[in-house]
Design a protein around this motif. Structure first.
Motif, PDB file in Angstrom:
ATOM      1  N   LYS A   1      -8.017   8.624  36.130  1.00  0.00           N
ATOM      2  CA  LYS A   1      -8.201   7.510  35.175  1.00  0.00           C
ATOM      3  C   LYS A   1      -9.656   7.059  35.103  1.00  0.00           C
ATOM      4  O   LYS A   1     -10.117   6.631  34.060  1.00  0.00           O
TER       5      LYS A   1
ATOM      6  N   TYR B   1      -9.204   2.809  48.596  1.00  0.00           N
ATOM      7  CA  TYR B   1      -8.513   3.376  47.453  1.00  0.00           C
ATOM      8  C   TYR B   1      -7.018   3.154  47.655  1.00  0.00           C
ATOM      9  O   TYR B   1      -6.430   3.702  48.577  1.00  0.00           O
TER      10      TYR B   1
ATOM     11  N   GLY C   1      -3.225   3.626  46.422  1.00  0.00           N
ATOM     12  CA  GLY C   1      -2.429   4.493  45.546  1.00  0.00           C
ATOM     13  C   GLY C   1      -3.154   5.816  45.345  1.00  0.00           C
ATOM     14  O   GLY C   1      -3.437   6.229  44.219  1.00  0.00           O
ATOM     15  N   ALA C   2      -3.448   6.478  46.460  1.00  0.00           N
ATOM     16  CA  ALA C   2      -4.329   7.662  46.431  1.00  0.00           C
ATOM     17  C   ALA C   2      -3.638   8.909  45.899  1.00  0.00           C
ATOM     18  O   ALA C   2      -4.309   9.872  45.523  1.00  0.00           O
ATOM     19  N   GLY C   3      -2.307   8.915  45.855  1.00  0.00           N
ATOM     20  CA  GLY C   3      -1.571  10.084  45.374  1.00  0.00           C
ATOM     21  C   GLY C   3      -1.940  11.320  46.173  1.00  0.00           C
ATOM     22  O   GLY C   3      -2.134  11.254  47.400  1.00  0.00           O
TER      23      GLY C   3
ATOM     24  N   THR D   1      -6.446  13.640  43.860  1.00  0.00           N
ATOM     25  CA  THR D   1      -7.260  14.167  42.758  1.00  0.00           C
ATOM     26  C   THR D   1      -8.525  13.322  42.555  1.00  0.00           C
ATOM     27  O   THR D   1      -9.652  13.826  42.667  1.00  0.00           O
ATOM     28  N   THR D   2      -8.340  12.043  42.306  1.00  0.00           N
ATOM     29  CA  THR D   2      -9.513  11.176  42.075  1.00  0.00           C
ATOM     30  C   THR D   2     -10.274  10.943  43.373  1.00  0.00           C
ATOM     31  O   THR D   2     -11.513  10.913  43.384  1.00  0.00           O
TER      32      THR D   2
ATOM     33  N   GLU E   1      -1.797   5.474  50.817  1.00  0.00           N
ATOM     34  CA  GLU E   1      -0.723   6.047  49.999  1.00  0.00           C
ATOM     35  C   GLU E   1       0.576   5.939  50.808  1.00  0.00           C
ATOM     36  O   GLU E   1       0.583   6.241  51.997  1.00  0.00           O
ATOM     37  N   PHE E   2       1.667   5.489  50.152  1.00  0.00           N
ATOM     38  CA  PHE E   2       2.898   5.338  50.939  1.00  0.00           C
ATOM     39  C   PHE E   2       3.894   6.477  50.783  1.00  0.00           C
ATOM     40  O   PHE E   2       4.939   6.466  51.424  1.00  0.00           O
TER      41      PHE E   2
ATOM     42  N   ASN F   1       0.329   4.240  54.433  1.00  0.00           N
ATOM     43  CA  ASN F   1       0.617   2.802  54.514  1.00  0.00           C
ATOM     44  C   ASN F   1       1.080   2.272  53.174  1.00  0.00           C
ATOM     45  O   ASN F   1       0.810   2.865  52.136  1.00  0.00           O
ATOM     46  N   ASP F   2       1.707   1.081  53.242  1.00  0.00           N
ATOM     47  CA  ASP F   2       2.084   0.357  52.036  1.00  0.00           C
ATOM     48  C   ASP F   2       0.941  -0.614  51.712  1.00  0.00           C
ATOM     49  O   ASP F   2       0.582  -1.451  52.547  1.00  0.00           O
ATOM     50  N   ALA F   3       0.388  -0.499  50.518  1.00  0.00           N
ATOM     51  CA  ALA F   3      -0.743  -1.355  50.128  1.00  0.00           C
ATOM     52  C   ALA F   3      -0.354  -2.834  50.050  1.00  0.00           C
ATOM     53  O   ALA F   3      -1.211  -3.707  49.986  1.00  0.00           O
TER      54      ALA F   3
ATOM     55  N   ASP G   1      -4.852   2.164  41.876  1.00  0.00           N
ATOM     56  CA  ASP G   1      -4.095   2.876  40.842  1.00  0.00           C
ATOM     57  C   ASP G   1      -2.644   2.937  41.305  1.00  0.00           C
ATOM     58  O   ASP G   1      -2.175   3.963  41.785  1.00  0.00           O
ATOM     59  N   ILE G   2      -1.975   1.786  41.203  1.00  0.00           N
ATOM     60  CA  ILE G   2      -0.608   1.684  41.704  1.00  0.00           C
ATOM     61  C   ILE G   2       0.286   1.187  40.579  1.00  0.00           C
ATOM     62  O   ILE G   2       0.072   0.103  40.048  1.00  0.00           O
TER      63      ILE G   2
ATOM     64  N   GLN H   1       2.951  -0.497  39.930  1.00  0.00           N
ATOM     65  CA  GLN H   1       3.940  -1.445  40.467  1.00  0.00           C
ATOM     66  C   GLN H   1       3.853  -2.737  39.674  1.00  0.00           C
ATOM     67  O   GLN H   1       2.792  -3.103  39.182  1.00  0.00           O
TER      68      GLN H   1
END
Ligand SMILES: C[S@@+](CC[C@H](N)C(=O)[O-])C[C@H]1O[C@@H](n2cnc3c(N)ncnc32)[C@H](O)[C@@H]1O
Length: 219
Positions: A50, A72, A74-76, A79-80, A97-98, A121-123, A142-143, A145
């Protein structure tokens, strides 16, 4: 043909952007490698990252330098994160990233790139990574939710330095599927305005449908 772009370690090649490859010869997600002036760049896919879409849409603020520390959220699969790892080559990217599956990919990436620190972890629970994450220069979130702004605030209160930057990738449909995205963006803007200095906002359509990138600064 390449074009000088004023963002650190980023280059433009025709319609594509590229970041200076920290790990020459290696691709991360099937991107093209481009040789330019004795250096190797990885193309930065505007449909998969994004912030690359935001650059395409005319992003003005790019506070990412060699030593930048990024939290960061929501790192997935990274990619970013991998492109920030190229740009902030002497910095650190704390990648929260969870999804355990995605974190496996982040760990594989971190084996080849020492500036990435993956965190399963949970952000929503920043106290769980309080002992690991230091004060940071930038929070990139980038989450998808409903509670995107809440998550951001909790983390910014703890980890973001004064005058530090926030990059929030807002997914309107995750916040309210029935509301016109324009109105969702207005609500989010108003919530952020109470707490931060908003620097710019960019719609990411057509690269990311119903998404907005909001850049702000902690005051
Ligand atoms: C849109 S994807 C991330 C894509 C990635 N930012 C990129 O550009 O390469 C959103 C990610 O956020 C993660 N996520 C959602 N809620 C989360 C939370 N509370 N804590 C940590 N990660 C979360 C999801 O598992 C998903 O991998």
């Amino acid at each position: 043909m390449s074009k000088e772009i004023r963002f650190f370690n980023v280059q433009q090649f025709g319609r594509d952007f590229g970041t200076l490859n920290l790990n020459p010869g290696k691709k991360v997600y099937g991107e093209r490698l481009i040789q330019h002036a004795g250096k190797e760049y990885r193309t930065w896919d505007i449909y998969r990252s994004k912030i690359a879409a935001a650059i395409e849409q005319g992003l003005q603020n790019f506070p990412f330098k060699a030593n930048t520390k990024i939290l960061y959220l929501g790192a997935g699969n990274g990619t970013t994160v991998s492109h920030f790892s190229d740009v902030c080559d002497q910095g650190q990217i704390f990648a929260v990233e969870f999804s355990a599956r995605a974190v496996v990919d982040l760990f594989m990436l971190a084996k080849q790139r020492e500036n990435i620190i993956p965190l399963l972890n949970d952000a929503n629970k920043p106290q769980d990574y309080l002992a690991i994450v230091p004060e940071v220069d930038v929070i990139y979130q980038d989450i998808a939710q409903r509670s995107q702004v809440d998550i951001l605030n909790k983390n910014a209160d703890i980890f973001l330095k004064d005058k530090g930057y926030i990059f929030l990738m807002v997914k309107a449909r995750s916040i309210d599927v029935s509301m016109d995205p324009k109105n969702v963006f207005k609500v989010v803007y108003a919530q952020l305005q109470n707490k931060y200095k908003i620097l710019e906002q960019l719609r990411l359509d057509p690269y990311e449908k119903d998404h907005m990138c909001i850049v702000a600064q902690k005051v």
